[in-house]
Each structure stands twice: as structure tokens, then as C-alpha cells.
Motif scaffolding. Sequence first.
Motif, PDB file in Angstrom:
ATOM      1  N   PRO A 139       2.708  -6.564  -1.661  1.00 27.30           N
ATOM      2  CA  PRO A 139       2.825  -5.120  -1.411  1.00 27.30           C
ATOM      3  C   PRO A 139       1.501  -4.371  -1.569  1.00 27.30           C
ATOM      4  N   GLU A 140       0.685  -4.761  -2.534  1.00 27.52           N
ATOM      5  CA  GLU A 140      -0.584  -4.067  -2.755  1.00 27.52           C
ATOM      6  C   GLU A 140      -1.565  -4.319  -1.611  1.00 27.52           C
ATOM      7  N   GLN A 141      -1.595  -5.565  -1.118  1.00 30.80           N
ATOM      8  CA  GLN A 141      -2.462  -5.863   0.020  1.00 30.80           C
ATOM      9  C   GLN A 141      -2.005  -5.111   1.266  1.00 30.80           C
ATOM     10  N   VAL A 142      -0.687  -5.076   1.472  1.00 35.42           N
ATOM     11  CA  VAL A 142      -0.141  -4.355   2.617  1.00 35.42           C
ATOM     12  C   VAL A 142      -0.503  -2.862   2.525  1.00 35.42           C
ATOM     13  N   ALA A 143      -0.361  -2.290   1.328  1.00 31.91           N
ATOM     14  CA  ALA A 143      -0.671  -0.883   1.137  1.00 31.91           C
ATOM     15  C   ALA A 143      -2.133  -0.585   1.451  1.00 31.91           C
ATOM     16  N   ARG A 144      -3.019  -1.484   1.044  1.00 33.45           N
ATOM     17  CA  ARG A 144      -4.443  -1.251   1.278  1.00 33.45           C
ATOM     18  C   ARG A 144      -4.779  -1.253   2.768  1.00 33.45           C
ATOM     19  N   VAL A 145      -4.266  -2.228   3.505  1.00 36.92           N
ATOM     20  CA  VAL A 145      -4.598  -2.305   4.929  1.00 36.92           C
ATOM     21  C   VAL A 145      -3.949  -1.163   5.702  1.00 36.92           C
ATOM     22  N   LEU A 146      -2.731  -0.785   5.301  1.00 35.82           N
ATOM     23  CA  LEU A 146      -2.071   0.354   5.942  1.00 35.82           C
ATOM     24  C   LEU A 146      -2.848   1.646   5.689  1.00 35.82           C
ATOM     25  N   ASN A 206       6.698  12.316  11.998  1.00 35.72           N
ATOM     26  CA  ASN A 206       7.730  11.350  12.389  1.00 35.72           C
ATOM     27  C   ASN A 206       7.107   9.967  12.471  1.00 35.72           C
ATOM     28  N   LEU A 207       7.644   9.042  11.662  1.00 35.75           N
ATOM     29  CA  LEU A 207       7.081   7.692  11.578  1.00 35.75           C
ATOM     30  C   LEU A 207       7.905   6.696  12.380  1.00 35.75           C
ATOM     31  N   ARG A 208       7.182   5.847  13.116  1.00 34.06           N
ATOM     32  CA  ARG A 208       7.804   4.716  13.804  1.00 34.06           C
ATOM     33  C   ARG A 208       7.023   3.469  13.410  1.00 34.06           C
ATOM     34  N   MET A 209       7.691   2.596  12.627  1.00 36.78           N
ATOM     35  CA  MET A 209       7.017   1.408  12.123  1.00 36.78           C
ATOM     36  C   MET A 209       8.060   0.360  11.760  1.00 36.78           C
ATOM     37  N   PRO A 210       7.644  -0.900  11.536  1.00 35.66           N
ATOM     38  CA  PRO A 210       8.600  -1.951  11.169  1.00 35.66           C
ATOM     39  C   PRO A 210       9.390  -1.581   9.917  1.00 35.66           C
ATOM     40  N   ARG A 211      10.642  -2.014   9.884  1.00 31.02           N
ATOM     41  CA  ARG A 211      11.518  -1.656   8.770  1.00 31.02           C
ATOM     42  C   ARG A 211      11.004  -2.172   7.436  1.00 31.02           C
ATOM     43  N   GLU A 237       3.442  12.513  15.660  1.00 32.47           N
ATOM     44  CA  GLU A 237       4.157  11.262  15.901  1.00 32.47           C
ATOM     45  C   GLU A 237       3.248  10.109  15.465  1.00 32.47           C
ATOM     46  N   VAL A 238       3.760   9.268  14.583  1.00 31.78           N
ATOM     47  CA  VAL A 238       2.962   8.176  14.011  1.00 31.78           C
ATOM     48  C   VAL A 238       3.558   6.838  14.459  1.00 31.78           C
ATOM     49  N   TYR A 239       2.720   6.015  15.074  1.00 34.61           N
ATOM     50  CA  TYR A 239       3.148   4.684  15.521  1.00 34.61           C
ATOM     51  C   TYR A 239       2.307   3.643  14.785  1.00 34.61           C
ATOM     52  N   ILE A 240       2.982   2.735  14.067  1.00 32.74           N
ATOM     53  CA  ILE A 240       2.272   1.732  13.280  1.00 32.74           C
ATOM     54  C   ILE A 240       2.749   0.342  13.674  1.00 32.74           C
ATOM     55  N   THR A 241       1.796  -0.512  13.995  1.00 35.27           N
ATOM     56  CA  THR A 241       2.089  -1.925  14.211  1.00 35.27           C
ATOM     57  C   THR A 241       1.405  -2.723  13.101  1.00 35.27           C
ATOM     58  N   PHE A 242       2.054  -3.816  12.701  1.00 35.95           N
ATOM     59  CA  PHE A 242       1.557  -4.580  11.558  1.00 35.95           C
ATOM     60  C   PHE A 242       1.847  -6.060  11.806  1.00 35.95           C
ATOM     61  N   GLU A 243       0.850  -6.893  11.510  1.00 34.08           N
ATOM     62  CA  GLU A 243       1.056  -8.323  11.676  1.00 34.08           C
ATOM     63  C   GLU A 243       0.294  -9.108  10.616  1.00 34.08           C
ATOM     64  N   ARG A 244       0.809 -10.306  10.342  1.00 37.32           N
ATOM     65  CA  ARG A 244       0.164 -11.193   9.389  1.00 37.32           C
ATOM     66  C   ARG A 244      -0.666 -12.194  10.174  1.00 37.32           C
ATOM     67  N   LEU A 245      -1.925 -12.316   9.819  1.00 38.39           N
ATOM     68  CA  LEU A 245      -2.837 -13.172  10.565  1.00 38.39           C
ATOM     69  C   LEU A 245      -2.952 -14.568   9.975  1.00 38.39           C
ATOM     70  N   LEU A 253       8.224  -2.028   6.305  1.00 40.61           N
ATOM     71  CA  LEU A 253       7.156  -1.175   5.779  1.00 40.61           C
ATOM     72  C   LEU A 253       7.671   0.170   5.271  1.00 40.61           C
ATOM     73  N   LEU A 254       8.986   0.366   5.275  1.00 39.75           N
ATOM     74  CA  LEU A 254       9.550   1.659   4.910  1.00 39.75           C
ATOM     75  C   LEU A 254       9.189   2.078   3.486  1.00 39.75           C
ATOM     76  N   ALA A 255       8.938   1.111   2.612  1.00 38.03           N
ATOM     77  CA  ALA A 255       8.570   1.452   1.235  1.00 38.03           C
ATOM     78  C   ALA A 255       7.247   2.221   1.169  1.00 38.03           C
ATOM     79  N   HIS A 256       6.443   2.134   2.232  1.00 37.54           N
ATOM     80  CA  HIS A 256       5.135   2.796   2.255  1.00 37.54           C
ATOM     81  C   HIS A 256       5.177   4.147   2.984  1.00 37.54           C
ATOM     82  N   GLU A 257       6.360   4.602   3.364  1.00 35.40           N
ATOM     83  CA  GLU A 257       6.478   5.815   4.180  1.00 35.40           C
ATOM     84  C   GLU A 257       5.869   7.036   3.491  1.00 35.40           C
ATOM     85  N   ASP A 258       6.208   7.249   2.229  1.00 39.54           N
ATOM     86  CA  ASP A 258       5.712   8.443   1.527  1.00 39.54           C
ATOM     87  C   ASP A 258       4.193   8.441   1.406  1.00 39.54           C
ATOM     88  N   SER A 259       3.612   7.302   1.078  1.00 38.44           N
ATOM     89  CA  SER A 259       2.148   7.250   0.919  1.00 38.44           C
ATOM     90  C   SER A 259       1.442   7.492   2.250  1.00 38.44           C
TER      91      SER A 259
END
Length: 293
Positions: free
Chosen positions: A126-133, A35-40, A63-71, A42-48
Motif C-alpha cells: 500500500p505504501e509503494q502504491v500510494a507513493r507512485v499514485l 469525480n474519480l475513475r480508477m480501478p476498484r 474529471e480524474v482518470y487513473i490507470t495503474f499497472e504492476r510492472l 485503489l479506492l482506499a487512496h481516493e481521499d488522498s
Amino acid sequence: MIRSMTGYGRGEAVQEGYRAVAELKAVNHRYAEINLRMPRDLLAHEDSIKRLILKKIRRGRVEVYITFERLSGGEPEIEINRPLAREIKRAGDHLADELGVRSDLSVAQLLQFEGVMQVKEAEADPEQVARVLSQAVAEAAEKLWQMRSREGERLAADFVERLDRLAELVERIAERSPLVVEEYRERVHKRVQEWLAGMAEPDESRLLTEIALFAERANIEEELVRLRSHIQQFRSALRLAEPLGRKLDFLLQEMNREVNTIGSKANDLAISRHVVEAKSVLEQIREQVQNVE
């Protein structure tokens, strides 16, 4: 080596101007459920993300909790809906004329009207986001796996201790089993002698036949052989690397069946006491097996 289904893992990754934190909490479950809980956004990365976790998890609810921010990077863009602002200003001036008051709408007030000003964040790569996730999730999944493995080692030690006790009870039952028939023979013979006191001698052949039938009904050798085999299979399974929860649960069901059969066939107080304790040990093992992946 067995693994527990419960555990926790946390992973954090900072790179390419992004920061991601993944927290995984696992509890018992019959199948693998994530079960994933993360910002909307990021939903494109759910399967990976799920695939990464399933490389380490075969059973259990996670239960998966993900927080994500741009620095840094990507200044926000401000858009002004000028036609809307003009319409609002015109409507305000018209209303002021009708009421005979001074129109005092300021730019700051106009910007506060919904839809006049919009702040758009620069689109993330998207590729950078995928790598850090992926880095954060992979680290969290690895730590969760390590914690489940450590707990599995403790469970294995507990299983070995309880299996030793169960094996000891099995041998006590095996030692007692031959004596049951002999004691039954003596009791029957004594009772018949009392009944026939002063009368004809008891029918020895009939007595022996009855004893033989009792011995056949009370024979638990096959159950003991199978019970020993199941205990050995359980011990051997503890050394395997694959998920074992379902296999251990099946072996426990078979052991329970053999113990119940022994209890119903052996008409003996001492054996009954050993059976009761054996059932208690099996129940303790069963409770722990519910935690095994």
C-alpha cells in the motif's frame, strides 16, 4: 493573477515496480467537485488523491482518470481446489458408468471448471502504491494549474480591453449628462412660448421649478461615481492571486445595476445608445467571468 476553470493535465510515474498515469480534465462549476475513475483496488487512496488535487484547484468540476499497472515483482500464486476437482471427477465417472460410456475427463478440462483453479496476484504494498499514485496525480495537478493560469492570463487581457471600452462609455455618458437638462429646459421653454403666443408671458418661476425637478430625477452623477469605482475594483482584483470568480461576478452585478439605473433616468437618445453598448460589453465580460476560478 486570475485562473481559468478549464484545463487539462497529465502525469505519469514509474517506480518500485509500478506505473501510474493520472489525467485531469477541468470544466466550469460553481464549487470544487472531483469525480474519480480508477480501478476498484485503489479506492482506499481516493481521499488522498482528492486532497492532492484540491491543493491546486479551488473551483471547477475535475474529471480524474487513473490507470495503474504492476510492472515487476510478486509472482502470481495458483491455487487448486483439489476437493472440488475430485468431486467433479467422481461425478463424471459415476455418470459415465450409468450411461455405459468411457469417462474421459482430462486434467485440463477439470481445471476449466469454475472454482477449481484460482490465480491470485501478489498483494501490492500500500505504501509503494500510494507513493507512485501521489507522484502521478501531483504532476497532473501541477500541469492543470499551469494550463489554467495561462488561460487566466488571456482572460485578464480580454477583461482589460473590455473594461477600457466600458470606462470610455462611462465618460461619454458623463459628458453628455449636463447637456440633457439644458436641452430639456430649452425645449420646455420653447413649447411654453408657442402655447402662450399672443397671451400673457409664461410663469418663469414655475418653469424653472419643473426644470429643477427634471434635473433632480435625471441626475446620474451618483451612478457614474459608483460605476467608475466598480470598474477600478474589477481592475485591481485582476492582480490578486486568490480565486476571484465570485467576486468578479458580484462586481458585474453591481455594474449592471448602475447601468440599468442610468438608462432608466437619462431621458436622452445619445445616452441610451451608450447604455445599450455598455450592457453589451458587460454581457461579454459576464460570459468570460463564468470561466474564472
